[in-house]
Structures are given as C-alpha cells and as structure tokens.
Scaffold this motif. Sequence first.
Motif, PDB file in Angstrom:
ATOM      1  N   GLN A  43      -6.418 -15.805   1.141  1.00 47.71           N
ATOM      2  CA  GLN A  43      -7.450 -14.847   0.741  1.00 47.71           C
ATOM      3  C   GLN A  43      -6.988 -13.411   0.983  1.00 47.71           C
ATOM      4  N   ILE A  44      -6.364 -13.189   2.134  1.00 51.34           N
ATOM      5  CA  ILE A  44      -5.848 -11.846   2.421  1.00 51.34           C
ATOM      6  C   ILE A  44      -4.756 -11.488   1.424  1.00 51.34           C
ATOM      7  N   GLY A  45      -3.925 -12.502   1.058  1.00 55.83           N
ATOM      8  CA  GLY A  45      -2.869 -12.253   0.079  1.00 55.83           C
ATOM      9  C   GLY A  45      -3.424 -11.822  -1.261  1.00 55.83           C
ATOM     10  N   GLU A  46      -4.528 -12.450  -1.696  1.00 58.19           N
ATOM     11  CA  GLU A  46      -5.142 -12.069  -2.962  1.00 58.19           C
ATOM     12  C   GLU A  46      -5.681 -10.647  -2.914  1.00 58.19           C
ATOM     13  N   ARG A  47      -6.190 -10.249  -1.771  1.00 57.55           N
ATOM     14  CA  ARG A  47      -6.765  -8.900  -1.641  1.00 57.55           C
ATOM     15  C   ARG A  47      -5.695  -7.834  -1.505  1.00 57.55           C
ATOM     16  N   THR A  48      -4.575  -8.178  -0.867  1.00 62.16           N
ATOM     17  CA  THR A  48      -3.539  -7.173  -0.582  1.00 62.16           C
ATOM     18  C   THR A  48      -2.352  -7.229  -1.535  1.00 62.16           C
ATOM     19  N   GLN A  49      -2.291  -8.313  -2.359  1.00 63.11           N
ATOM     20  CA  GLN A  49      -1.133  -8.543  -3.227  1.00 63.11           C
ATOM     21  C   GLN A  49       0.142  -8.727  -2.409  1.00 63.11           C
ATOM     22  N   MET A  50       0.009  -9.351  -1.234  1.00 69.85           N
ATOM     23  CA  MET A  50       1.143  -9.647  -0.367  1.00 69.85           C
ATOM     24  C   MET A  50       1.257 -11.163  -0.217  1.00 69.85           C
ATOM     25  N   SER A  51       2.460 -11.629   0.079  1.00 68.37           N
ATOM     26  CA  SER A  51       2.662 -13.055   0.276  1.00 68.37           C
ATOM     27  C   SER A  51       2.113 -13.474   1.642  1.00 68.37           C
ATOM     28  N   PRO A  52       1.664 -14.736   1.782  1.00 64.00           N
ATOM     29  CA  PRO A  52       1.201 -15.214   3.087  1.00 64.00           C
ATOM     30  C   PRO A  52       2.260 -15.053   4.175  1.00 64.00           C
ATOM     31  N   ALA A  56       1.676 -13.040   7.604  1.00 68.28           N
ATOM     32  CA  ALA A  56       1.899 -13.657   8.913  1.00 68.28           C
ATOM     33  C   ALA A  56       2.813 -12.790   9.770  1.00 68.28           C
ATOM     34  N   LYS A  57       3.841 -12.193   9.164  1.00 73.94           N
ATOM     35  CA  LYS A  57       4.737 -11.298   9.906  1.00 73.94           C
ATOM     36  C   LYS A  57       3.977 -10.097  10.453  1.00 73.94           C
ATOM     37  N   VAL A  58       3.103  -9.534   9.625  1.00 72.69           N
ATOM     38  CA  VAL A  58       2.313  -8.384  10.080  1.00 72.69           C
ATOM     39  C   VAL A  58       1.451  -8.774  11.271  1.00 72.69           C
ATOM     40  N   GLN A  59       0.798  -9.926  11.173  1.00 71.73           N
ATOM     41  CA  GLN A  59      -0.143 -10.327  12.214  1.00 71.73           C
ATOM     42  C   GLN A  59       0.551 -10.705  13.517  1.00 71.73           C
ATOM     43  N   ARG A  60       1.755 -11.282  13.422  1.00 71.07           N
ATOM     44  CA  ARG A  60       2.458 -11.681  14.636  1.00 71.07           C
ATOM     45  C   ARG A  60       3.088 -10.506  15.355  1.00 71.07           C
ATOM     46  N   ARG A  61       3.370  -9.405  14.610  1.00 69.21           N
ATOM     47  CA  ARG A  61       3.899  -8.171  15.209  1.00 69.21           C
ATOM     48  C   ARG A  61       5.232  -8.397  15.924  1.00 69.21           C
ATOM     49  N   GLN A  62       6.032  -9.289  15.380  1.00 65.59           N
ATOM     50  CA  GLN A  62       7.340  -9.546  15.982  1.00 65.59           C
ATOM     51  C   GLN A  62       8.482  -9.261  15.013  1.00 65.59           C
ATOM     52  N   ALA A  63       8.258  -9.498  13.723  1.00 70.68           N
ATOM     53  CA  ALA A  63       9.276  -9.230  12.708  1.00 70.68           C
ATOM     54  C   ALA A  63       8.853  -8.008  11.887  1.00 70.68           C
ATOM     55  N   ALA A  64       9.850  -7.187  11.474  1.00 71.80           N
ATOM     56  CA  ALA A  64       9.562  -5.953  10.749  1.00 71.80           C
ATOM     57  C   ALA A  64       9.175  -6.248   9.300  1.00 71.80           C
ATOM     58  N   VAL A  65       8.319  -5.375   8.741  1.00 70.30           N
ATOM     59  CA  VAL A  65       7.942  -5.433   7.324  1.00 70.30           C
ATOM     60  C   VAL A  65       8.062  -4.027   6.749  1.00 70.30           C
ATOM     61  N   ASP A  66       8.062  -3.933   5.409  1.00 69.00           N
ATOM     62  CA  ASP A  66       8.099  -2.621   4.774  1.00 69.00           C
ATOM     63  C   ASP A  66       6.863  -1.805   5.150  1.00 69.00           C
ATOM     64  N   ARG A  67       7.083  -0.509   5.295  1.00 63.00           N
ATOM     65  CA  ARG A  67       5.954   0.371   5.595  1.00 63.00           C
ATOM     66  C   ARG A  67       4.920   0.310   4.473  1.00 63.00           C
ATOM     67  N   GLN A  68       5.398   0.157   3.221  1.00 62.90           N
ATOM     68  CA  GLN A  68       4.482   0.086   2.092  1.00 62.90           C
ATOM     69  C   GLN A  68       3.559  -1.138   2.204  1.00 62.90           C
ATOM     70  N   SER A  69       4.093  -2.220   2.770  1.00 61.05           N
ATOM     71  CA  SER A  69       3.271  -3.415   2.950  1.00 61.05           C
ATOM     72  C   SER A  69       2.138  -3.152   3.933  1.00 61.05           C
ATOM     73  N   LEU A  70       2.459  -2.447   5.014  1.00 59.19           N
ATOM     74  CA  LEU A  70       1.413  -2.095   5.975  1.00 59.19           C
ATOM     75  C   LEU A  70       0.370  -1.182   5.339  1.00 59.19           C
ATOM     76  N   GLU A  71       0.825  -0.218   4.561  1.00 58.16           N
ATOM     77  CA  GLU A  71      -0.119   0.690   3.896  1.00 58.16           C
ATOM     78  C   GLU A  71      -1.056  -0.097   2.977  1.00 58.16           C
ATOM     79  N   SER A  72      -0.502  -1.083   2.252  1.00 55.34           N
ATOM     80  CA  SER A  72      -1.325  -1.898   1.363  1.00 55.34           C
ATOM     81  C   SER A  72      -2.347  -2.707   2.155  1.00 55.34           C
ATOM     82  N   TYR A  73      -1.887  -3.298   3.252  1.00 55.37           N
ATOM     83  CA  TYR A  73      -2.781  -4.095   4.098  1.00 55.37           C
ATOM     84  C   TYR A  73      -3.914  -3.211   4.616  1.00 55.37           C
TER      85      TYR A  73
END
Length: 613
Positions: A43-52, A56-73
């Motif tokens: 559901q979050i993926g549909e709202r943010t246009q991000m892959s599950p 999961a990487k964003v939520q676990r806060r252990q692996a890096a993601v693109d800054r643009q992905s965070l902005e979208s979230y």
Amino acid sequence: MKSQLPKRKRGVILTYRGWQRLQRAQRQSEMEDNNGVPYTLEQIGERTQMSPNTIAKVQRRQAAVDRQSLESYFSTFNLTLNVDDYTQPDSNESESRSSIMVKGYVPLNSPFYIERPPIEQLCDEAILQPGALIRIKAPKQMGKTSLMVRILDEAITQDFKTVTLSLQLADADLFTTLSQFLRWFCAVVTRRLELPNRLNEYWDEVFGSNYNCTDYFENYLLAEIDRPVVLALDEVDVVFNYPKIATDFFGLLRTWYQKAKYPEQSSMIWQKLRLIIVHSTEVYIPLNVNQSPFNVGLSIDLPEFTPLQVQDLATRHQLDWKTEEVERLMELIGGNPYLVHIALYHISGKDITLEQLLATATSENGIYRDYLRRQLWNVQQYPDLVTALTRVVMSPTPVKLDPIQGFKLHSMGLVRFVNGQVVPSWDLYRRYFSEHLSQLQLNLLQEHRLATIVSINVVELAEMMGTDPEETQNLLYQNFQFITQLGQQYEGQILKSTGDGLLIYFPSTINAVNCAQEIQLAFRKIAEGTTEPILTYRIGIHLGDVIFNCIDVTGPGVNIATRLQAEIAPGDICISQVVYDAVKSYLPLLPIEIKQEQFEGIEEPMPLYQLTF
C-alpha cells in the motif's frame, strides 16, 4: 578537457528524528484514510511509487537509499524532508554519538555499545526457545533498552515478527478498569502486527477481560501469524502504580508463559509467543508466587561496567586513556553506563576535560545537572527517603537503614549495600545530595496540621523473621511498596516507615478509609489463593493534630492512629469516632463499636469502631 560528472553519492539513511516525524504522519494518515489499519508495504508502495524493498530499507534505517526516495516518501504524507531528517552512511559514528544523548539508548549501528558477557549470548539463545520469557531489570538508564533492541534484532534475523510496546504510552485514563487497559493493549499489538482490529468480535464482558484477551491472542493474533512473535514490554513499572490491574495483567502474562508448556494442542500456538519484560524497580505488588511472571524464564539483572569495559569505551571514543584516567572517572560515577557514556561523549568532543568534569560534576552548569535534578525530584516524592538518604550521604561510614528504605534507594541506583549496611553508590551522589538535601531540610519548618493518619503494622513480624529472615524481609518490602503505590492512588503520602509498619498521611479522610479497605481486601485475596506464608496487617485511622518537621512526624494524630491499630484483630481496620463522623454521610459503612478508650488530651472517652467490609 571534458569535465567529469560528479560521482553518485551512496545515498542517505533516516535519522531517528526523521523516522519519528514520518511515523507520526503515517499513523495520522492511517487513522484518517485507512480506518486505523496500518498500511502494508504494498500500500505504501502504491502511494509513494517506490518498491516494497526500498520502503523496507527506509524503515529499517540500516541501508542507504536515494535522497529522492526519502523526499517521495515524506511528500506522500505531506511532509518536507529537512536536513536533520537524514544522514550520510559514513556519518553513522556521529549519528551514534549524538543519538545516545537523544534516544537514551545505544542504537544498533553504534560502535559505542559495550557487551556485558555472557548476558547477550544468553538472551540470544533464550529468545529462540518456544514460549520463552526474558526479564530485564536494572535501575533507570543502565542499558535495559539497548539490550532489548539487540534481542529484537536477533529475533528479526531469525525471521520472527517483533512488537515493542512501552507502557509509558498508556494514558492514565486507560487504567480505570482492567477491560479498558487490556483492550488498549490488544489494539496496540494488533496494529504493530499490521492486522485488522477485530476486538469487538472477540470481546464479551460475560467471560471477563483476562479470558477475552487470552482468546484474542490465541484464536486471532497468534493464529494469523505464521512465525514466532516476540512481544517486548518496556517500562512495565507504570503498571505497578495500579495494583488491581497489575495483579491481573502480570498473572495473565504468567498464564501465557505456562500455556506454552501445557501438554495440549493450544500449546503449539502459545509457543509462538516470546515475551521480553523490562522494568526498573523491584516488583512492588504482592503477587502470588504461582501467578507471577517475575520468577520464571531467564532473569537478567544488568550490572555496571567494569574498569576494562570503561577503558574499551574510552578507546572507541578515540581517547588514549590509561588505568589512571579510568579509575578517576569511576571514583566519581562508578560504572553506570549512562553516566559513563555522557562523560566520554563530552570529553571526546572536547566540550570539557576530565579535570573540569571532576571539578564541576555536581554544579548547576555541570554535564550531569539534568540527571541529578531528576533524581532529586524522585527522592523528594518520599519524605522518608529524604531523611534516609541524608543520613547516608552525611555519614563517613556505612549506615544501617530500614530495609525498605534501603531497597528503595538501591532500586533508584543511589546506594549500594556493604555487609548489610548502606553507602552512596558513588561520590557523585554523596557530593550532590549532601548539599541539596541538607539545604532542603533546613528549609522545612515545624508545622502543626489537622491530618488523617493511617497507621499500618505487621502482625507477628518477629516470629516470621526468626523462621525465614530473608524471605520475610523480601515479602515485607514488596508489601510496603504495594501499600505505597495504592496510597498514592488515593492521594496519600508515606510519612515514614517504622520498621514493622507505615504511617500514611491523607488530605481526605474519605480517601484514607477507602484506601485502607482496598489494602486489606487485596491481602485477603492473596491469602485465599496461596498456601505460602504471608504477612497480615492491622490498620488504625484517626483525624487529629499532627506535627511535621524536617526529621519526624509526631503529635496526637499519630499517637492515636498507632494505638487504634493495636486494638483490632489481624486483617481488620479500626477507626476513631472523629473519622466515623467525617465519612458516615459519604461511605456505606457498617461499623461495629468495639469499645471506648481514653486518650491523652481528650476529655471524654472516645468510641472506637471496627469496619466490616
């Protein structure tokens, strides 16, 4: 020459602050747009246009993601990504250092977590066992939560579901009834497991709250999850303030633990559940030994850091410390993990030198000022502890305290026992409290006040101490803490411990009588459900003149209340005519007049009454 394109950065990781903002906004959206049901990754993926996977990487806060992905979230939940919402992966050390100050625990990715063998290994092994229960106890800020998150991390690596619930999140209104509290408890766990709330289908008041809660877990929550579930309950001390609810709730946890051991089909369901119980203080409520979760499973009592562990931590802070520096710091604060972390944080950041810290530690501008103020406030809530701690910090030699006072101060981390006597835990406490408590007592003036005094005394304590002194002392300590907590619910204040009894002051005579009845009813219930030795109490209540001063409480009100409890049978309550006159229009009492007694300073003999309840 063709200019080179800048290299792509490795990405960013949410900070704790950013994660908090995002969680709050997401919960608000779930309440408004999804009937309070947590969003799935899809559901979050549909709202943010991000892959599950990215979510999961964003939520676990252990692996890096693109800054643009965070902005979208963030923008999906009407937030703007700020610079303090994220950090670079290579700045984890800086994040870890600052987060110790902010979070109060050491994050998983921090290089500053110090293991205390064999505790971590024992916990990692225990959590893998079907139906496991782990209890972590230590004074506040000794590293309980840091250990808990590492146990949970081990569970996650085993593909377990984990639910963390701090009972500090429970509003006071939730403790009005057991049903209200357990419904909240079930609802929170349901949300954390990302399941729909089906409480109304399983809750039938005919069966009682404990049954409903157990049925909801057994036939819905645990049945829906196809893997083990770790339920970590932090700050369970909050429940100690509500003895009625605590007795049922902790008995419920013990029942769940036992269900996993039963030779029946449902035990397979309950073996999925693993419990972690975290608390700071001793168990103050008088639980039946067969109904307590505090005497089963793996018990962890966290110790302080050793000198080698302090030196290891200093090295991790890039401080070239030898034994001398470690010893000087530990003479001040011992191995208290929180205080050690704070000291090394400021010293390694060049905010202060070790010499300056030692000289200013107890000052109003020192690095421990907020911590010490909180401890002072905690002590001030118990007048008997003010007097007891003053004696300890002012004495050059160990002091023999009333056992209850000694255990209370030890639970707060302020004192330690030496051959049965008490000394300040460390020089920091001696220096700070000797100044502030002596000034506090100088400011207290002798005062006469009309007050309702409840005198509670143990029956035949000397005989039980002669039979089993250690067990009796522990039981007395637990009972006195239960009485203290219940008294506070009725706005009572412990004036002092008399060794085998307590004196409690109540502004309201009605509250005093109600509280006394609750105390005796609670101990009657315990007596009916056990064959173990228990302590019984007599209670006397009088409304009269009381003299308060900085070292004691005296006067006719105290003397008469104390005499009244001696006039009654064990397990009963005796009230004076004055008390009866004050409450008879408000409480449905059926008192029995037992005698008339002459008291000093009162011309006519006073009728005394036994309460029936």
